[in-house]
Write a protein that holds these residues in place. Structure first.
Motif, PDB file in Angstrom:
ATOM      1  N   GLY A  32       0.813  -1.214   0.000  1.00 40.99           N
ATOM      2  CA  GLY A  32       0.000   0.000   0.000  1.00 40.99           C
ATOM      3  C   GLY A  32       0.848   1.266   0.000  1.00 40.99           C
ATOM      4  O   GLY A  32       0.336   2.362  -0.194  1.00 40.99           O
ATOM      5  N   GLY A  33       2.130   1.111   0.276  1.00 42.85           N
ATOM      6  CA  GLY A  33       3.047   2.253   0.232  1.00 42.85           C
ATOM      7  C   GLY A  33       2.930   3.212   1.403  1.00 42.85           C
ATOM      8  O   GLY A  33       3.450   4.321   1.357  1.00 42.85           O
ATOM      9  N   GLN A  34       2.279   2.791   2.484  1.00 43.35           N
ATOM     10  CA  GLN A  34       2.055   3.733   3.578  1.00 43.35           C
ATOM     11  C   GLN A  34       3.250   3.844   4.531  1.00 43.35           C
ATOM     12  O   GLN A  34       3.324   4.767   5.338  1.00 43.35           O
ATOM     13  CB  GLN A  34       0.788   3.351   4.351  1.00 43.35           C
ATOM     14  CG  GLN A  34      -0.451   3.359   3.473  1.00 43.35           C
ATOM     15  CD  GLN A  34      -0.698   4.721   2.849  1.00 43.35           C
ATOM     16  OE1 GLN A  34      -1.119   5.648   3.522  1.00 43.35           O
ATOM     17  NE2 GLN A  34      -0.402   4.856   1.556  1.00 43.35           N
ATOM     18  N   SER A  35       4.174   2.909   4.450  1.00 44.67           N
ATOM     19  CA  SER A  35       5.431   3.019   5.200  1.00 44.67           C
ATOM     20  C   SER A  35       6.564   3.409   4.272  1.00 44.67           C
ATOM     21  O   SER A  35       7.417   4.223   4.626  1.00 44.67           O
ATOM     22  CB  SER A  35       5.774   1.691   5.872  1.00 44.67           C
ATOM     23  OG  SER A  35       4.773   1.333   6.784  1.00 44.67           O
ATOM     24  N   LEU A  36       6.572   2.819   3.072  1.00 49.05           N
ATOM     25  CA  LEU A  36       7.616   3.153   2.112  1.00 49.05           C
ATOM     26  C   LEU A  36       7.439   4.593   1.622  1.00 49.05           C
ATOM     27  O   LEU A  36       8.432   5.305   1.407  1.00 49.05           O
ATOM     28  CB  LEU A  36       7.574   2.168   0.937  1.00 49.05           C
ATOM     29  CG  LEU A  36       8.737   2.229  -0.045  1.00 49.05           C
ATOM     30  CD1 LEU A  36      10.070   2.034   0.664  1.00 49.05           C
ATOM     31  CD2 LEU A  36       8.577   1.190  -1.148  1.00 49.05           C
ATOM     32  N   GLY A  37       6.194   5.045   1.478  1.00 50.05           N
ATOM     33  CA  GLY A  37       5.919   6.403   0.996  1.00 50.05           C
ATOM     34  C   GLY A  37       6.638   7.470   1.803  1.00 50.05           C
ATOM     35  O   GLY A  37       7.367   8.297   1.243  1.00 50.05           O
ATOM     36  N   PRO A  38       6.470   7.479   3.129  1.00 52.39           N
ATOM     37  CA  PRO A  38       7.203   8.471   3.938  1.00 52.39           C
ATOM     38  C   PRO A  38       8.715   8.347   3.778  1.00 52.39           C
ATOM     39  O   PRO A  38       9.421   9.353   3.720  1.00 52.39           O
ATOM     40  CB  PRO A  38       6.775   8.134   5.366  1.00 52.39           C
ATOM     41  CG  PRO A  38       5.442   7.492   5.230  1.00 52.39           C
ATOM     42  CD  PRO A  38       5.482   6.739   3.931  1.00 52.39           C
ATOM     43  N   MET A  39       9.227   7.108   3.696  1.00 55.13           N
ATOM     44  CA  MET A  39      10.680   6.926   3.537  1.00 55.13           C
ATOM     45  C   MET A  39      11.153   7.501   2.207  1.00 55.13           C
ATOM     46  O   MET A  39      12.240   8.053   2.112  1.00 55.13           O
ATOM     47  CB  MET A  39      11.035   5.455   3.621  1.00 55.13           C
ATOM     48  CG  MET A  39      10.960   4.915   5.027  1.00 55.13           C
ATOM     49  SD  MET A  39      11.635   3.267   5.109  1.00 55.13           S
ATOM     50  CE  MET A  39      11.697   3.065   6.885  1.00 55.13           C
ATOM     51  N   LEU A  40      10.327   7.339   1.169  1.00 54.59           N
ATOM     52  CA  LEU A  40      10.675   7.903  -0.140  1.00 54.59           C
ATOM     53  C   LEU A  40      10.681   9.430  -0.057  1.00 54.59           C
ATOM     54  O   LEU A  40      11.604  10.088  -0.538  1.00 54.59           O
ATOM     55  CB  LEU A  40       9.670   7.453  -1.200  1.00 54.59           C
ATOM     56  CG  LEU A  40       9.686   5.983  -1.589  1.00 54.59           C
ATOM     57  CD1 LEU A  40       8.464   5.655  -2.430  1.00 54.59           C
ATOM     58  CD2 LEU A  40      10.961   5.640  -2.346  1.00 54.59           C
ATOM     59  N   ASN A  41       9.644   9.983   0.563  1.00 54.26           N
ATOM     60  CA  ASN A  41       9.559  11.443   0.640  1.00 54.26           C
ATOM     61  C   ASN A  41      10.703  12.036   1.453  1.00 54.26           C
ATOM     62  O   ASN A  41      11.145  13.150   1.188  1.00 54.26           O
ATOM     63  CB  ASN A  41       8.218  11.855   1.258  1.00 54.26           C
ATOM     64  CG  ASN A  41       7.064  11.666   0.284  1.00 54.26           C
ATOM     65  OD1 ASN A  41       7.265  11.227  -0.835  1.00 54.26           O
ATOM     66  ND2 ASN A  41       5.860  11.991   0.713  1.00 54.26           N
ATOM     67  N   PHE A  42      11.146  11.308   2.452  1.00 51.88           N
ATOM     68  CA  PHE A  42      12.277  11.770   3.283  1.00 51.88           C
ATOM     69  C   PHE A  42      13.624  11.493   2.615  1.00 51.88           C
ATOM     70  O   PHE A  42      14.659  11.864   3.126  1.00 51.88           O
ATOM     71  CB  PHE A  42      12.268  11.047   4.625  1.00 51.88           C
ATOM     72  CG  PHE A  42      11.406  11.696   5.669  1.00 51.88           C
ATOM     73  CD1 PHE A  42      11.373  13.064   5.813  1.00 51.88           C
ATOM     74  CD2 PHE A  42      10.646  10.921   6.531  1.00 51.88           C
ATOM     75  CE1 PHE A  42      10.599  13.657   6.793  1.00 51.88           C
ATOM     76  CE2 PHE A  42       9.868  11.503   7.508  1.00 51.88           C
ATOM     77  CZ  PHE A  42       9.835  12.874   7.639  1.00 51.88           C
ATOM     78  N   ARG A  43      13.582  10.746   1.524  1.00 50.72           N
ATOM     79  CA  ARG A  43      14.792  10.347   0.793  1.00 50.72           C
ATOM     80  C   ARG A  43      15.730   9.475   1.633  1.00 50.72           C
ATOM     81  O   ARG A  43      16.941   9.453   1.397  1.00 50.72           O
ATOM     82  CB  ARG A  43      15.562  11.568   0.283  1.00 50.72           C
ATOM     83  CG  ARG A  43      14.760  12.353  -0.724  1.00 50.72           C
ATOM     84  CD  ARG A  43      15.603  13.321  -1.493  1.00 50.72           C
ATOM     85  NE  ARG A  43      14.816  13.890  -2.586  1.00 50.72           N
ATOM     86  CZ  ARG A  43      15.322  14.636  -3.538  1.00 50.72           C
ATOM     87  NH1 ARG A  43      16.615  14.896  -3.546  1.00 50.72           N
ATOM     88  NH2 ARG A  43      14.566  15.114  -4.474  1.00 50.72           N
ATOM     89  N   VAL A  44      15.197   8.808   2.614  1.00 51.14           N
ATOM     90  CA  VAL A  44      16.036   7.827   3.303  1.00 51.14           C
ATOM     91  C   VAL A  44      15.921   6.476   2.580  1.00 51.14           C
ATOM     92  O   VAL A  44      16.749   5.605   2.778  1.00 51.14           O
ATOM     93  CB  VAL A  44      15.707   7.687   4.810  1.00 51.14           C
ATOM     94  CG1 VAL A  44      15.934   8.993   5.526  1.00 51.14           C
ATOM     95  CG2 VAL A  44      14.292   7.197   5.037  1.00 51.14           C
ATOM     96  N   ALA A  45      14.903   6.311   1.731  1.00 48.66           N
ATOM     97  CA  ALA A  45      14.848   5.170   0.806  1.00 48.66           C
ATOM     98  C   ALA A  45      14.986   5.734  -0.600  1.00 48.66           C
ATOM     99  O   ALA A  45      14.312   6.699  -0.947  1.00 48.66           O
ATOM    100  CB  ALA A  45      13.521   4.419   0.953  1.00 48.66           C
ATOM    101  N   ARG A  46      15.914   5.152  -1.369  1.00 52.67           N
ATOM    102  CA  ARG A  46      16.167   5.668  -2.729  1.00 52.67           C
ATOM    103  C   ARG A  46      16.253   4.502  -3.705  1.00 52.67           C
ATOM    104  O   ARG A  46      17.319   4.233  -4.273  1.00 52.67           O
ATOM    105  CB  ARG A  46      17.481   6.457  -2.752  1.00 52.67           C
ATOM    106  CG  ARG A  46      17.573   7.528  -1.671  1.00 52.67           C
ATOM    107  CD  ARG A  46      19.027   7.783  -1.285  1.00 52.67           C
ATOM    108  NE  ARG A  46      19.104   8.508  -0.019  1.00 52.67           N
ATOM    109  CZ  ARG A  46      20.211   8.656   0.689  1.00 52.67           C
ATOM    110  NH1 ARG A  46      21.348   8.141   0.272  1.00 52.67           N
ATOM    111  NH2 ARG A  46      20.195   9.308   1.828  1.00 52.67           N
ATOM    112  N   PRO A  47      15.157   3.772  -3.852  1.00 54.21           N
ATOM    113  CA  PRO A  47      15.201   2.614  -4.743  1.00 54.21           C
ATOM    114  C   PRO A  47      15.315   3.051  -6.204  1.00 54.21           C
ATOM    115  O   PRO A  47      14.869   4.138  -6.569  1.00 54.21           O
ATOM    116  CB  PRO A  47      13.862   1.920  -4.495  1.00 54.21           C
ATOM    117  CG  PRO A  47      12.958   2.987  -4.005  1.00 54.21           C
ATOM    118  CD  PRO A  47      13.815   3.999  -3.298  1.00 54.21           C
TER     119      PRO A  47
END
Lengths: 377, 268
Positions: B31-46
């Motif tokens: 659903g992207g509800q945990s990955l979404g914040p990480m993406l927006n914070f740029r701590v996840a950069r897949p």
């Protein structure tokens, strides 16, 4: 940039968006529907809440492209909605808005509350509003406004989406995965780590004098840290970088460190500060280390660290996770150091610390950034 | 902030998704509800995101009497609303209702939450206590991994590249079971500072306590060790300070009390 098609506020909509564009940015910047507000951008404040397929969603953490083929309603698309008309009147009557920033999200959430929970009392309304932050009006008026609408709707059936369909999932071979960790894991001698403070004890099967010689060689020590590189050294000033990954989380810190040694006591101190360019996370810390003989053939490196992590990574990483991760890195450093000093092959890096081409890409990007940095200074 | 650029795929079948996920730098998104914040914070950069929400094979529910099997894409909100079968006492519904906020629960999925393996996640702790199994899929066949062996550390699982969680199998406890689940939050919906789930299931000889919100995988205490008095000791090495460990012990005491009461209730 690629095209997506959805139903937006009751009309077919086709627009262009890059894969990383959120639904909120698509609404505001492509469709010019600026009624959807963007606050925290990580799903906590609720200002961006819109309706998708009849249910509230966060537009800031929903990718625009994942709304392809869906039915999206922003606050503009609810202008003629009966429940929303009631809510608008109630918000006015109860003075439920002041600056208006949270209001579009508040109204969408309020609409969900009155349609899904027709029997809600004010306590339940407050609980449901935990996901929508208001920082000027206060919740008193908002709760009263929602209660006012609820009172007019008592007896109306709750709007609940349909049950999920039945399916069958074939059984498959059982695999125990990793052995569950029921015994206490190894930890620094005291076991009394507190937030931002950590004690590590590395037991190394090499005499203390050899370890002390090694510890004073920054190149050797940095070479034992997974993902770390020494970029330059001038006296006791070091510049380096370290990349690490933890599941989806990646960080690539570049920074400076100063190291001092007191040879008589086999003691030293390292202070450092670094920054992860992409997220803007800053890390600063100090580590005091002592090499202590443990018989003639072995020694301990005792490290007391305190550190501060500021910025996005600190918000998401949470203290305990950082501590356990740092423990893992320290354990790996200890094993690598021991292997180097014994002239043994270094143990393979644990897979969980992350490796591979992705990291190399990050290092390469970081290096390129450093080069352009160098020109500036 | 805005995420770094990435490629985005929305496969329609597990086979397509698996091929895409086997590529370097690819990350699955439920659903992207945990990955979404990480993406927006740029701590996840897949480099690439493979969205699994379109996979019909990960949807639906199977109620087979001895166990409930929920498709990995089941959103928390559907469980909260009772739109799926539940265990006696609405256990799953009550857990789901207290995950984050409604607008997050409508998108967030059970499978996504487990794969994200955030130590503070509700399902990781509670489904672990319930003895649930994760059903995975690969082109060469899948496996059933008990949750106790699924998570290797914070945000890390045993999943191999291209391996996808298709469903979660939750065994039904015996008739006289007791259940307790308590978490400590200063604000509803925030990540818990301490959490504990307890299952007492004498029919199956199970007495299990699972502690979440640590720095690593959930800590599982079985049999006699499933005792609030053992919690502080068991949490050495879990990245917690003395105050947090004490908090965990208190919460574990409350969860055990709940479970004992429920157990007595079913016998009365």
């Amino acid at each position: 940039m690629s095209t997506l098609t959805l139903t937006l506020n009751g009309r077919p909509c086709t627009g262009d968006a890059t894969p990383r564009t959120s639904l909120a940015d698509f609404l505001r910047e492509t469709e010019l529907l600026t009624g959807t507000h963007v606050g925290c951008e990580h799903g906590v404040c609720g200002a961006c809440t819109v309706v998708m397929d009849g249910q509230p969603v966060r537009a800031c953490i929903t990718l625009a492209h994942s709304c392809s083929g869906r039915d999206v309603r922003s606050i503009e698309g609810l202008a003629t909605d009966d429940v929303m008309a009631q809510l608008r009147a109630a918000f006015t009557a109860e003075h439920a808005l002041q600056c208006g920033y949270c209001t579009p999200g508040m109204l969408v959430t309020a609409r969900d509350i009155v349609t899904r929970l027709p029997d809600a009392d004010s306590e339940r309304v407050r609980l449901e509003l935990a996901g929508n932050l208001c920082r000027c009006t206060g919740y008193g008026g908002i709760v009263r406004a929602i209660m006012r609408v609820l009172e007019t709707r008592r007896g109306v059936q709750a709007a609940i989406p349909p049950r999920l369909p039945a399916a069958t999932f074939a059984r498959r071979k059982r695999d125990e995965g990793v052995i569950p960790m029921t015994a206490p894991m190894a930890e620094g001698a005291t076991g009394g780590n507190t937030p931002n403070r950590m004690r590590q004890v590395l037991r190394i099967g090499v005499p203390a004098s050899a370890v002390w010689d090694a510890v004073r060689d920054p190149e050797l020590v940095v070479g034992c840290v997974p993902g770390a590189r020494l970029l330059s050294r001038e006296g006791n000033q070091l510049r380096g970088e370290m990349t690490a990954s933890l599941g989806p989380i990646q960080a690539s810190f570049q920074g400076e460190a100063t190291v001092r040694y007191a040879t008589d006591a086999m003691r030293g101190a390292l202070t450092c500060q670094g920054r992860d360019q992409a997220s803007g996370t800053r890390l600063s810390g100090q580590a005091d280390f002592t090499v202590v003989p443990d018989g003639n053939e072995a020694s301990r490196v005792e490290i007391d660290m305190h550190y501060a992590l500021r910025g996005p990574l600190a918000q998401l990483g949470r203290g305990p996770v950082v501590q356990v991760f740092a423990n893992e890195i320290a354990r790996t450093v200890g094993l690598n150091l021991q292997a180097r000093l014994r002239n043994e092959e270094a143990p393979p890096p644990p897979a969980r610390l992350g490796a591979g081409r992705l990291l190399l890409t990050i290092i390469w990007r970081a290096l390129r950034r450093l080069v352009s940095w160098g020109h500036d200074t | 902030m805005k995420p770094v650029d990435f490629a985005f795929d929305q496969p329609a079948t597990l086979a397509q998704a698996s091929t895409m996920l086997a590529t370097e730098g690819a990350r699955a998104m439920g659903g992207g509800q945990s990955l979404g914040p990480m993406l927006n914070f740029r701590v996840a950069r897949p480099a690439r995101i493979v969205a699994l929400h379109g996979l019909a094979e990960c949807q639906g529910v199977e109620d087979a009497g001895d166990a409930l099997t929920l498709g990995a894409s089941t959103p928390h909100a559907a469980i909260e609303d009772g739109r799926t079968p539940d265990l006696p006492g609405g256990i799953l519904s009550r857990i789901a209702a207290n995950i984050a906020y409604r607008a997050v629960r409508t998108r967030g999925t059970m499978g996504g939450s487990l794969c994200h393996a955030d130590p503070g996640a509700d399902w990781l702790c509670t489904l672990g206590a319930l003895g649930a199994l994760v059903l995975t899929w690969t082109p060469r066949g899948g496996r059933m991994v008990p949750l106790s062996g699924f998570v290797t550390g914070a945000f890390r699982t045993v999943l191999q590249p291209g391996e996808i969680v298709q469903a979660i199998r939750i065994p039904r406890p015996g008739a006289d079971f007791g259940w307790g689940y308590v978490k400590a939050c200063r604000k509803p919906g925030e990540f818990a500072h301490a959490m504990c789930a307890v299952l007492l299931d004498p029919t199956h000889g199970v007495r299990r306590m699972v502690i979440g919100a640590t720095g690593g995988p959930p800590v599982v205490l079985e049999g006699d060790r499933a005792d609030p008095a053992a919690v502080e000791g068991a949490l050495k090495g879990a990245g917690l300070g003395p105050v947090e460990r004490r908090m965990q012990a208190v919460i574990a005491g409350r969860a055990m009390e709940q479970a004992m009461q429920a157990h007595r209730g079913t016998r009365a």
